[in-house]
Design an enzyme around this catalytic site. Structure first.
Site, PDB file in Angstrom:
ATOM      1  N   ASP A   9     -15.129   2.727   7.460  1.00  0.00           N
ATOM      2  CA  ASP A   9     -14.080   3.622   6.961  1.00  0.00           C
ATOM      3  C   ASP A   9     -14.575   4.431   5.771  1.00  0.00           C
ATOM      4  OD1 ASP A   9     -11.330   4.669   6.673  1.00  0.00           O
ATOM      5  OD2 ASP A   9     -11.501   3.658   4.748  1.00  0.00           O
ATOM      6  N   HIS A  26       0.855  -1.190   0.000  1.00  0.00           N
ATOM      7  CA  HIS A  26       0.000   0.000   0.000  1.00  0.00           C
ATOM      8  C   HIS A  26       0.886   1.234   0.000  1.00  0.00           C
ATOM      9  CE1 HIS A  26      -3.455   2.555   0.743  1.00  0.00           C
ATOM     10  NE2 HIS A  26      -2.648   3.252   1.527  1.00  0.00           N
ATOM     11  N   LYS A  61      -8.637  -1.504   6.033  1.00  0.00           N
ATOM     12  CA  LYS A  61      -8.930  -2.073   4.711  1.00  0.00           C
ATOM     13  C   LYS A  61      -7.933  -3.176   4.360  1.00  0.00           C
ATOM     14  CE  LYS A  61      -9.065   2.170   3.360  1.00  0.00           C
ATOM     15  NZ  LYS A  61      -9.175   3.519   2.855  1.00  0.00           N
ATOM     16  N   SER A  85      -7.541   3.917   9.080  1.00  0.00           N
ATOM     17  CA  SER A  85      -8.282   3.860   7.820  1.00  0.00           C
ATOM     18  C   SER A  85      -7.584   2.917   6.835  1.00  0.00           C
ATOM     19  CB  SER A  85      -8.367   5.290   7.243  1.00  0.00           C
ATOM     20  OG  SER A  85      -8.767   5.275   5.910  1.00  0.00           O
ATOM     21  N   ARG A 138     -14.343  12.886   6.906  1.00  0.00           N
ATOM     22  CA  ARG A 138     -13.079  13.560   7.225  1.00  0.00           C
ATOM     23  C   ARG A 138     -12.658  14.474   6.094  1.00  0.00           C
ATOM     24  NH1 ARG A 138      -9.485   8.818   7.551  1.00  0.00           N
ATOM     25  NH2 ARG A 138      -7.820  10.324   7.795  1.00  0.00           N
TER      26      ARG A 138
HETATM   27  N1  URA Z   1      -5.801   6.736   2.524  1.00  0.00           N
HETATM   28  C1  URA Z   1      -6.776   6.101   3.208  1.00  0.00           C
HETATM   29  O1  URA Z   1      -7.238   5.040   2.809  1.00  0.00           O
HETATM   30  N2  URA Z   1      -7.215   6.662   4.346  1.00  0.00           N
HETATM   31  C2  URA Z   1      -6.732   7.817   4.831  1.00  0.00           C
HETATM   32  O2  URA Z   1      -7.168   8.256   5.869  1.00  0.00           O
HETATM   33  C3  URA Z   1      -5.719   8.484   4.098  1.00  0.00           C
HETATM   34  C4  URA Z   1      -5.272   7.896   2.943  1.00  0.00           C
END
Ligand code: URA
Length: 427
Positions: free
Chosen positions: A164, A85, A190, A186, A171
């Site tokens: 999320d 990621h 995932k 967050s 947010r």
């Molecule tokens: N990417 C995400 O998935 N969540 C965040 O809060 C910031 C970047």
């Protein structure tokens, strides 16, 4: 589940107290179901941004977000899994060559990705410039493709961490994206829900990244590594530079073309360096230490997996990529060394040319983007093309050129340029 009151939870965090496990479980569940209102969750997010969370609160918050949806399980596959990621950057096409490369080395890569919003590009937007390619797969299709081809890059389904999805959108419009506990939970909710066995995080730092300061990037990286380890996922983070954009392209089809060059054994040195560094970490995390990924780029096997991966999702790897209708060249005004090319300036220009979107759901232009013809450290001569801007809609050139103003510098020949790409490793 013990019942709480939203105002009690908000006030606790406002007054600097840690939230209890029971408060966290309740607030995430009640918000996902719609029993905690958006305005209450925004107040709580702001209190978290201002007062922070300790490690056990972040861990519980992440677990509650995972529990809001489904959890995938790849344990039935015949090979180990590893995922990567990136916290997002400009010209960051690394997932495209990386997923097939790691698969060619014997590790399955379930890369559930997102779309770009704002100046950072989205992996799915890039791949959708390949004629016919399909981003949405069912869970059964993902499993079958992982077993047969070894790599899948597709859209994350709505079932993964729905809390999320709701909280991130909130947010985004309440000035609370930048809280490290909220970013870390967050991303990791995932990735853990996705079910990968090991994970490598590419935490970007610099003008084109979320984190502009190294200390903040290190804090985000170590928070995420701790969350992964708490959840039993082997997790390592590389902190890498994003003050200069990666490679020589930012956009959609232009980044696919550059990724194919890397898979063919060529491509810009920085893209190859980062792809190999991340591949080595993913392989080590999955327990594969006897294969050198550089060999798999050189012998064409990573390219073979790429072609199969694109075909498996109805794309044609041999089809010509879309080209924008219009282009505009920026030339070097003087001779010297390119000492700076700013990632944010290039990202904003690509976005304004139509490579990105301003609201969720908007279409992007496949051919739009920026191609630069020199990297920091390269010698340039007066009059040579420095950057080429591409778009289908030439009225966009003016604003794109405005965002590039002050975004690059030409200095004395031989002047030092740029920072190292690989800055730190956190495990
Ligand atoms: N990417 C995400 O998935 N969540 C965040 O809060 C910031 C970047």
């Amino acid at each position: 589940m013990t019942q709480h009151d939203a105002v009690e939870v908000i006030s606790a965090k406002r007054d600097g107290h840690p939230l209890t496990d029971s408060q966290i479980d309740w607030v995430i569940d009640a918000y996902t179901r719609g029993d905690v209102a958006h305005e209450q969750m925004s107040a709580l997010a702001m209190a978290i941004l201002l007062n922070g969370m300790d490690r056990s609160e972040i861990s519980r918050w992440t677990a509650a977000m995972i529990a809001s949806g489904e959890r995938m399980d790849f344990s039935a596959l015949s090979r180990p899994t590893a995922d990567k990621h990136s916290t997002g950057g400009v010209g960051d096409k690394i997932t495209l060559p990386l997923a097939p490369l790691v698969a060619a080395c014997g590790v399955a890569v379930p890369q559930l990705s997102g779309r770009g919003l704002g100046h950072t590009g989205g992996t799915l937007d890039k791949l959708e410039s390949i004629p016919g390619w399909r981003a949405t797969l069912s869970n059964d299709e993902i499993m079958a493709q992982l077993e047969r081809v070894g790599a899948v890059i597709c859209a994350a389904g709505d079932g993964l961490a729905p809390a999320d999805k709701k909280l991130y959108a909130l947010r985004d419009v309440t000035g609370t994206v930048e809280a490290i506990p909220l970013i870390a939970s967050s991303i990791m909710s995932k990735k853990i829900a996705e079910g990968t066995g090991s994970l490598v995080l590419d935490v970007k730092v610099g003008t084109g990244a979320f984190m502009k300061e190294l200390e903040k990037a290190r804090e985000l990286a170590s928070t995420m590594v701790a969350l992964g380890q708490d959840a039993g996922v082997h997790t390592v983070a590389l902190v890498t530079d994003m003050s200069t954009p990666l490679g020589l392209t930012a956009g959609n089809a232009v980044e696919v073309a550059e990724s194919v060059e890397v898979l063919a054994g060529g491509g810009p040195a920085d893209v190859v360096e980062l792809t190999l560094a991340l591949a080595r970490e993913m392989l080590a995390g999955a327990g594969v230490t006897d294969v050198d990924p550089a060999d798999k780029l050189a012998d064409g096997s990573a390219m073979d997996v790429w072609r199969e991966m694109i075909r498996a999702q109805d794309g044609d790897p041999d089809a010509p990529l879309p080209v924008a209708r219009e282009s505009h060249v920026v030339t070097a005004p003087t001779s010297g060394t390119l000492t700076r090319l700013d990632a944010m300036a290039v990202g904003m220009a690509a976005w304004r040319l139509g490579a990105g979107r301003t609201k969720q759901g908007e279409a992007v232009q496949a051919g739009a983007g920026v191609v630069w013809h020199a990297r920091p450290g390269d010698r340039v001569t007066a009059g040579m093309p420095l950057l080429t801007l591409h778009t289908d809609t030439p009225e966009r050139f003016e604003r794109a050129l405005a965002s590039l103003e002050g975004g690059w510098e030409i200095g004395d020949p031989g002047e030092r340029a740029g920072d190292p790409l690989l800055i730190d490793r956190i495990a």
